[in-house]
Design an enzyme around this catalytic site. Sequence first.
Site, PDB file in Angstrom:
ATOM      1  N   ASP A 112       0.877  -1.180   0.000  1.00 37.19           N
ATOM      2  CA  ASP A 112       0.000   0.000   0.000  1.00 37.19           C
ATOM      3  C   ASP A 112       0.910   1.224   0.000  1.00 37.19           C
ATOM      4  OD1 ASP A 112      -3.214   0.338   1.080  1.00 37.19           O
ATOM      5  OD2 ASP A 112      -1.919   2.113   1.011  1.00 37.19           O
TER       6      ASP A 112
ATOM      7  N   ARG B 195     -18.562 -10.543   3.240  1.00 38.58           N
ATOM      8  CA  ARG B 195     -19.305  -9.546   4.019  1.00 38.58           C
ATOM      9  C   ARG B 195     -18.442  -9.068   5.166  1.00 38.58           C
ATOM     10  NH1 ARG B 195     -23.464 -13.745   6.012  1.00 38.58           N
ATOM     11  NH2 ARG B 195     -21.531 -14.929   5.827  1.00 38.58           N
TER      12      ARG B 195
ATOM     13  N   ASN C  25     -24.847  -7.666  -5.638  1.00 37.00           N
ATOM     14  CA  ASN C  25     -25.150  -6.615  -4.654  1.00 37.00           C
ATOM     15  C   ASN C  25     -26.475  -5.915  -4.963  1.00 37.00           C
ATOM     16  OD1 ASN C  25     -23.057  -7.135  -2.984  1.00 37.00           O
ATOM     17  ND2 ASN C  25     -21.826  -5.349  -3.524  1.00 37.00           N
TER      18      ASN C  25
ATOM     19  N   LEU D 215     -34.001 -10.350   4.224  1.00 35.53           N
ATOM     20  CA  LEU D 215     -35.394  -9.880   4.266  1.00 35.53           C
ATOM     21  C   LEU D 215     -35.658  -9.113   5.555  1.00 35.53           C
ATOM     22  CD1 LEU D 215     -37.498 -12.823   2.770  1.00 35.53           C
ATOM     23  CD2 LEU D 215     -37.029 -10.605   1.745  1.00 35.53           C
TER      24      LEU D 215
ATOM     25  N   CYS E 140     -20.554  -0.716   0.131  1.00 37.93           N
ATOM     26  CA  CYS E 140     -20.723  -1.498  -1.108  1.00 37.93           C
ATOM     27  C   CYS E 140     -22.100  -1.373  -1.750  1.00 37.93           C
ATOM     28  CB  CYS E 140     -20.425  -2.966  -0.825  1.00 37.93           C
ATOM     29  SG  CYS E 140     -18.828  -3.183  -0.063  1.00 37.93           S
TER      30      CYS E 140
END
Length: 424
Positions: free
Chosen positions: A30, A154, A208, A250, A260
Amino acid sequence: MRICIVGAGYVGLTTAAALADFGHEVLCVDMEESKINCLRQGKVPIYEPGLDELITKNVKNNKLFFSSLVEESIKEYPVILIAVGTPSKDDGSSNLMFVHRVIDVIASTTNVYKIIITKSTVPPGTNEWIHKRLIEKGIDEDLFDVVSNPEFLREGFALRDLYHPNKIVFGTKTSRPIKNLKKLYYRGKAPYIFTSLTGAELIKYASNAFLATKISFANEMARICDAYEVDYDDIAKGIGTDPRIGRYFLNSGLGFGGSCLPKDLSSLKHSAVKKNVETKLLDAVREVNDTQIDLYLNKLTTELPDLTGKRITIWGVTFKPDTDDLRSSPAVMMIKKLLEKGCQVHAYDPMVQLELSGVYSHTNQYESVKNSDALIISTEWQQFLETDWAEVKSRMKGTIVLDARNCLDGKLVRKFGFLYLRIG
Ligand code: UGA
């Protein structure tokens, strides 16, 4: 395999730790030197269950390394995995500046065969562009393969998702890199899905967008249930048992946030419009989501019509439980609206001390409700489901509990003398 992962953000770090644990030699680079220095000292800049331990283990085993020398590292490694950020621009499209920068470094350093894997979420056509760009920059087609390999993990479950994926998607131009790609991940029972470069990019967006659609559907159904005084949870349970529908995603509440779902929905719409494709469904998904916070605020004002000067406590500020991520957090958006209405906002989160002007952040869940007129649950942390309601009752001034994640046992909360509110 010897893999250089570019980008030590959320996806880069979790993937680096897991690939090292699968037995590869992984160098995570990085350009942010301070971040790399922290990682070298064993400090992990994000919270993800199990990640600290996995990084420590693999650094100790000489499988995982960190560096801020981006160019030198890219030059040296045969497999480059791009995991840099692709934030939203003001028009909703993805900003590919960091991806472009990496490709230019690859172009200027490649003289032996490399596999270039894009894991960053990029709009359809980007990996084709990468292929073309490398050729334009004079790199022979024999010296590289571009692979689109979207991620589906996730936050909060990243390691579980990496060790038990439900699919592994590879988009390629030719079959040449496939033998090596099959050595990359722990597959378990997950199927491989091989497709074109653009096909893989669109699987990610479709995935997504579909999850976001399920959530907005749930929220619209909860509105209808509320109007008919029906418990929405029964509906979710009732339809969720049908395997064609499924119970996951749901849950109704404040709506979807995070780095995201909202970003990918906007980017997908942008890509569609660019090709003159209308996105009526995606627009409706966004519209429902954008109105959830006001809907809950309206619910609150039916019982507390004038919010000016009222002391309101919010439990949960992250965009979902088991993360310290505040990006596009519906809870933070809700807090901002309460401040605009002149409320005194007190906040408690098990992981984060919110630093926002006008908000009193607490380190103790029960201290945070002292003298409050109303309590709002905006992130469904497990800790909140185990609340001692007698203790809360003795400390609060008012009696309103607004369950903006529909996660509490309403009957139980009411037993303690609260006015329990939710939508649906
Ligand atoms: C999401 C996807 O679930 C991952 O598969 C994907 O890899 C990731 O985006 C990504 O593109 O990198 P994540 O952003 O970690 O993962 O969060 P989710 O668990 O999807 O939750 C997103 C939002 O939806 C949260 O605000 C959550 O509270 C909300 N949500 C989720 C609901 O409102 N209802 C539900 O039933 C589920």
